[in-house]
Each structure stands twice: as C-alpha cells, then as structure tokens.
Scaffold this active site. Structure first.
Site, PDB file in Angstrom:
ATOM      1  N   GLY A   1      34.502  25.205  34.181  1.00  0.00           N
ATOM      2  CA  GLY A   1      35.272  24.683  34.793  1.00  0.00           C
ATOM      3  C   GLY A   1      36.774  25.816  35.697  1.00  0.00           C
ATOM      4  O   GLY A   1      36.079  27.368  35.753  1.00  0.00           O
TER       5      GLY A   1
ATOM      6  N   TYR B   1      46.157  10.674  31.772  1.00  0.00           N
ATOM      7  CA  TYR B   1      46.769  11.886  32.675  1.00  0.00           C
ATOM      8  C   TYR B   1      47.764  12.603  33.070  1.00  0.00           C
ATOM      9  O   TYR B   1      48.440  12.966  33.167  1.00  0.00           O
ATOM     10  CB  TYR B   1      45.166  12.030  33.528  1.00  0.00           C
ATOM     11  CG  TYR B   1      44.526  12.989  34.221  1.00  0.00           C
ATOM     12  CD1 TYR B   1      44.017  14.367  33.281  1.00  0.00           C
ATOM     13  CD2 TYR B   1      45.137  14.217  35.195  1.00  0.00           C
ATOM     14  CE1 TYR B   1      43.851  15.667  33.582  1.00  0.00           C
ATOM     15  CE2 TYR B   1      44.999  14.979  36.130  1.00  0.00           C
ATOM     16  CZ  TYR B   1      44.031  15.864  34.505  1.00  0.00           C
ATOM     17  OH  TYR B   1      43.571  17.643  35.032  1.00  0.00           O
TER      18      TYR B   1
ATOM     19  N   ASP C   1      40.519  24.343  18.353  1.00  0.00           N
ATOM     20  CA  ASP C   1      41.303  22.987  19.216  1.00  0.00           C
ATOM     21  C   ASP C   1      42.970  23.344  19.309  1.00  0.00           C
ATOM     22  O   ASP C   1      43.463  23.431  18.390  1.00  0.00           O
ATOM     23  CB  ASP C   1      41.096  22.394  17.871  1.00  0.00           C
ATOM     24  CG  ASP C   1      41.399  20.342  18.035  1.00  0.00           C
ATOM     25  OD1 ASP C   1      42.146  20.825  19.056  1.00  0.00           O
ATOM     26  OD2 ASP C   1      41.216  20.154  17.162  1.00  0.00           O
TER      27      ASP C   1
END
Length: 254
Positions: free
Chosen positions: A17, A152, A60
């Site tokens: 992406g 979000y 992470d």
C-alpha cells in the site's frame, strides 16, 4: 534523482500500500529505507525487490520495545535516522452501534499510540544528530466524520492534533525536527480493499459508488500519488513546514 540522497528512512507498514509506495519513491530519489511490518513474508519479499538500499524488519508499532530494537538495528546498519514515516494503520467498517470495545482499542493502539511511540523515539534519535523529518500518515477521515468509521475517525483526528503538539515542541526546543501530517483520501490500497471485502458485494458496491460520487476528480488515489507528498516532506524542499496537514484527496474535502 537525488532529492533525498543518502537520507536514512524508516517506514512502518511498509510491506504494501501507501508505505510500500513511499519506500519506492524515496529509494528512487537516493534514500536508504528500512520498511517494517507485521507481515514478515511480504516485507522480506518487497525489501528484496527494492534492492540494496532497502531493509526489512518485523515490527509491532504498539510495542515500545519493538521501537527501541528497530531503531537500534537501523542505526547500527546506517548510522542515523533522518526520516520517519509513521504509516502503519488499520481500518474497519463498523458504526458506533456495531463496533466492539476490542476493535475500538486495537484501532487506537495501532493508529494513534503507535504514532506517538514512533514520534517519541524518533525525536530521541534525531535531536542530537542534526534533526530530521517525521511524517505521520493521518487521513481526511481525521478532518471529516464517516458514520462507518468511528474508531478510525477518532484515531486519525488524534494523529493530526498530536502532530501539532509534537511539532511545536521540537521547533521551540531548537531540535531541527519537522513533524507534519499527510492526509490522504481514499486510495487504491489493500486496506481499503480489505475493508470493503468485509461487506456484502452489494454493500461494498454501494459504499464505493457513494464515495466516488463525493470525489470531484471521480477516482480513488493511486498509492504513488500519496507517496510523492511523503517524498516532498522527507526532502529539504519542505524545510519551512512543520505542524502542517497536506491533504491529498482529489477534492473530496473541498
């Protein structure tokens, strides 16, 4: 082809992406780039494809220890950190009545707390080595509301204001560290595709059609179009910018 020549960069969520597109753009202009991701297999494949100027490390972003280890490894390899792109993020389509507390917390942990940890540790590495550029990937969803994206929205709105706070601190401290946001609109990425895939085909088609109707340019962004904005902020061309939002959304918020 030397807009960021020899700059050392770290991009989280870089296996696909927008993160991967940013890595491609930076390497093409002379940078050395470590991409990190939880998807080790894809990250290793992409780093190999990108060539000798690229490295991969599993990370992470929710873990302060992972940040410490990642930055230690980067500096051991290339000596410093010049550019940090806090790109890792998740998004799922749940309205306020549907979202679980676990989904809410996971979204904020990755999208907002991960950016805080990266920015904090990035500043610690940059402030005594000449400064640098921190680029936080926010979103137009931190500028407007979306009924299906409450977590979000909250996380990206938080990133925008957090960036301002950190940018002011660094500028007033004389660190020569610039911190800015990129606020993409909807783009042709796996995250968007994955969110739509969680819907029924009819719901996904309806959501996509309604979203496209809100974009004056009539299409989703290509990842490379967002990456060019990251490249600008990574380069010295943006030397007088800090605490800013760069909106790249095809006119949607206009």
């Amino acid at each position: 082809m030397n807009r960021v020549k020899d700059k050392v960069c770290l991009i989280t969520g870089g296996a696909r992406g927008l993160g991967l597109a940013a890595a491609e753009a930076l390497i093409a202009e002379g940078a050395r780039v470590m991409i990190t991701d939880l998807d080790a297999r894809e990250g290793q494949l992409q780093a190999a494809r990108l060539g000798s100027q690229a490295l991969f490390r599993e990370q992470d972003v929710r873990s302060a220890a992972h940040w410490q280890e990642t930055l230690d490894a980067l500096i051991a390899r290339w000596g410093r950190l010049d550019v940090l792109v806090n790109n890792a993020g998740i998004g799922a389509l749940f309205n306020i009545e549907e979202i679980s507390s676990d989904d809410w917390q996971r979204t904020l942990d990755i999208n907002l707390s991960g950016v805080m940890l990266g920015t904090q540790q990035g500043i610690a590495r940059m402030k005594n080595s000449g400064g640098g550029s921190i680029i936080n990937i926010a979103s137009i969803e931190g500028l407007i509301g979306e009924a299906a994206l409450p977590a979000y929205n909250a996380s990206k709105g938080g990133v925008r204001l957090f960036t301002r706070s950190a940018a002011i601190h660094c500028a007033r401290s004389g660190y020569n560290i610039r911190i800015n946001n990129v606020c993409p609109g909807f783009a042709e990425t796996q995250m968007v595709a994955g969110a739509l895939a969680a819907l029924s085909p009819e719901q996904a088609q309806d959501f996509a059609a309604k979203t496209l109707a809100r974009i004056p340019m009539g299409r989703f962004a290509k990842p490379a179009e967002i990456a060019s904005t990251v490249l600008f902020l990574a380069s010295d061309e943006s030397s007088y910018m800090t605490g800013s939002d760069l909106v790249v959304d095809g006119g949607m918020t206009a």
